[in-house]
Design a protein around this motif. Structure first.
Motif, PDB file in Angstrom:
ATOM      1  N   SER A   1       8.153 -53.314 -13.719  1.00 33.95           N
ATOM      2  CA  SER A   1       9.079 -53.676 -13.299  1.00 33.95           C
ATOM      3  C   SER A   1       9.391 -55.263 -13.946  1.00 33.95           C
ATOM      4  O   SER A   1      10.402 -55.643 -14.203  1.00 33.95           O
ATOM      5  CB  SER A   1       9.469 -53.861 -11.742  1.00 33.95           C
TER       6      SER A   1
ATOM      7  N   ILE B   1      12.148 -55.735 -16.259  1.00 36.00           N
ATOM      8  CA  ILE B   1      13.176 -56.129 -15.848  1.00 36.00           C
ATOM      9  C   ILE B   1      13.413 -57.607 -15.418  1.00 36.00           C
ATOM     10  O   ILE B   1      14.293 -58.191 -16.064  1.00 36.00           O
ATOM     11  CB  ILE B   1      13.542 -55.193 -14.468  1.00 36.00           C
TER      12      ILE B   1
ATOM     13  N   ALA C   1      17.957 -50.112 -15.204  1.00 35.76           N
ATOM     14  CA  ALA C   1      17.337 -50.276 -14.224  1.00 35.76           C
ATOM     15  C   ALA C   1      18.195 -49.573 -12.991  1.00 35.76           C
ATOM     16  O   ALA C   1      17.203 -48.611 -12.277  1.00 35.76           O
ATOM     17  CB  ALA C   1      17.068 -51.625 -13.829  1.00 35.76           C
TER      18      ALA C   1
ATOM     19  N   VAL D   1      15.858 -55.703  -6.776  1.00 35.91           N
ATOM     20  CA  VAL D   1      15.961 -55.700  -8.087  1.00 35.91           C
ATOM     21  C   VAL D   1      17.469 -55.767  -8.496  1.00 35.91           C
ATOM     22  O   VAL D   1      17.847 -56.453  -9.296  1.00 35.91           O
ATOM     23  CB  VAL D   1      15.182 -54.587  -9.020  1.00 35.91           C
TER      24      VAL D   1
END
Length: 168
Positions: free
Chosen positions: A18, A22, A65, A78
């Motif tokens: 992640s 991201i 994502a 997120v």
């Protein structure tokens, strides 16, 4: 016991994927959109195009994502991070438009005024002159400084709060 076997399976989250796929790219894109404040004011097209490109890439990253994570009825952290990145980039575009409009008004050489403004005079007679219209007297440089400081403060405050929440 001789016929018994024990297996231990650690259940920890792996954050590396992640962070690499991201958080770091979205942070870089958000910083790039912020850095457009430091481009020359006269090149509005370049400033907006860079910021719009960053916004489009952030939107694509957000969709990617969201598709890779399980669907839930609540926001994931997120999601909050990516929504903030998209929101800040959109705010940067708004500031660029305000700065360009102020620059255009300062470059204007002729000014057209109406012959009579009865509505404004009535407001002026009522003593509401200062409260009825918003006319900031900020120069382009001052507006750019406000935009730089405000967006930087917003980004820094959010990141500190976000990290504090995640760590706790």
């Amino acid at each position: 016991m001789p016929g018994e076997a024990r297996v231990r399976v650690p259940m920890t989250r792996q954050f590396g994927n992640s962070i690499l796929n991201i958080y770091i790219p979205s942070l870089i894109l958000m910083v790039i959109s912020y850095l457009t404040f430091f481009f020359r004011t006269s090149i509005f097209d370049v400033r907006v195009m860079v910021t719009l490109t960053a916004l489009l890439v952030l939107a694509t990253l957000f969709a990617q994502a969201s598709n890779s994570l399980p669907n839930t009825s609540y926001f994931k952290m997120v999601d909050i991070w990516l929504l903030f990145c998209v929101g800040v980039t959109f705010l940067v575009i708004i500031f660029h438009i305000l700065i360009d409009n102020r620059l255009f008004k300062e470059k204007k050489t002729t000014q057209v005024k109406p012959f009579a403004m009865p509505a404004y005079r009535e407001i002026q007679l009522l003593g509401l002159r200062g409260r009825c219209r918003w006319s900031p007297d900020l120069s382009v440089e001052q507006l750019e400084l406000v935009a730089k400081v405000f967006v930087f403060f917003l980004m820094t405050t959010f990141m500190i709060g976000y990290l504090a929440y995640i760590i706790s």
